[in-house]
Scaffold this active site. Sequence first.
Site, PDB file in Angstrom:
ATOM      1  N   HIS A 103      82.009  69.228   6.271  1.00 20.01           N
ATOM      2  CA  HIS A 103      81.104  70.041   7.084  1.00 20.01           C
ATOM      3  C   HIS A 103      80.219  70.856   6.159  1.00 20.01           C
ATOM      4  O   HIS A 103      80.647  71.285   5.084  1.00 20.01           O
ATOM      5  CB  HIS A 103      81.898  70.965   8.016  1.00 20.01           C
ATOM      6  CG  HIS A 103      81.071  71.586   9.096  1.00 20.01           C
ATOM      7  ND1 HIS A 103      80.328  72.729   8.900  1.00 20.01           N
ATOM      8  CD2 HIS A 103      80.875  71.216  10.393  1.00 20.01           C
ATOM      9  CE1 HIS A 103      79.710  73.036  10.028  1.00 20.01           C
ATOM     10  NE2 HIS A 103      80.023  72.139  10.942  1.00 20.01           N
TER      11      HIS A 103
ATOM     12  N   GLU B  15      83.699  66.503  14.940  1.00 21.53           N
ATOM     13  CA  GLU B  15      83.242  65.205  15.417  1.00 21.53           C
ATOM     14  C   GLU B  15      84.390  64.203  15.570  1.00 21.53           C
ATOM     15  O   GLU B  15      84.368  63.347  16.450  1.00 21.53           O
ATOM     16  CB  GLU B  15      82.182  64.649  14.464  1.00 21.53           C
ATOM     17  CG  GLU B  15      80.895  65.457  14.465  1.00 21.53           C
ATOM     18  CD  GLU B  15      80.112  65.313  13.174  1.00 21.53           C
ATOM     19  OE1 GLU B  15      80.588  64.573  12.276  1.00 21.53           O
ATOM     20  OE2 GLU B  15      79.054  65.935  13.064  1.00 21.53           O
TER      21      GLU B  15
END
Length: 365
Positions: free
Chosen positions: A255, A310
């Site tokens: 991330h 995700e």
Amino acid sequence: MTHPLKHSGLAPAPGLEGLVVAQTALSEVDGQKGELILRGRRIEELAGTMPFEHAVGHLWTDLVPISQGDLQTTFAKARMLAMAAVPAMSEAPRELDIYERMRLGICALPVDLELTSAERICGAIPVILAAAARLENGEQPVAPDPHLATAEDLLRMLSGTRPEASAVAALDRYLVTILDHGLNASTFTARVIASTGADMKDAITGAMGALKGPLHGGAPGPVLDMIDAIGTPERAADWIANELREGRRLMGFGHRVYRTRDPRADVLKAGLALLPQDNPKLRSAEAIERAALNALAIAKPDRRLDTNVEFYTAVLLNAIGIDRQLFTPLFATGRAPGWCAHVIEQQKTGRLIRPSSEYIGPMPG
């Protein structure tokens, strides 16, 4: 604009990384601690403990006066009004995809002076999403049921049948988890547009454009592609090792902000335990995650790459029957209240967002 930057002594910041460009009371993303706070409460306190409407009401505290005194009632009215936008979506060219048809639907929403623009747009998006998805499949849109809450009615409008309670709870959990997340690309886009004096529709459709990019809202779908390619959990370690040798990115890991585990991943993972366990992707997800984390730790020992939102978004939404082409549209549905709140915050400042750039081109001779 060259001179203000040059004279200020500021160095360029590619991607604006590390620059503070706004103050907000909405959310705090602590990438070092792996913590997400929405209006003073950790995401773990909100997602899985309350329906979408209650979490939106918490985020909108002191920003949006709820017109009907109850967001479920207000959003239900907005869903009913949103049916007026469906004819424009139906008459649009066939080549428009679901997401493009959704933006058209938002632009076609009627004005209702009893509702704020934030209420009208956020309440309407579930109808617009479901209508766009059904039109894409050659089906007639299903009218909303004003007696249902947002998550249940959205699933009903998508499928045409009343959803299972476990699926409703899972969707509520997801929508709350993605409600707001600092100054990400789409939220920043909404604030920039709002700073020009443009209206809420302009800001939200602009934010949707930013979200569509594969580096932002388009990643959960490829997570399912990865899980499909791996097949059985026994193949995970070898498949992942080969991907890393070829220099390819593992979708659902790493991330831009978090330097540890994304807290939203754990919130969504916890929701999987409450669903029927007969989905093969659900059964293999943890094994694939373990193999990926082990391989990443070996391949990139100097950089921690952990599970992000995700990965379990893809698994959770797939488990409740959401097609992968709807992942980004559904992300927009959950994030829209956050966008609207940021727009209102930005409008209160009354200041145009106008950063500088450093000119590196040729100079006149």
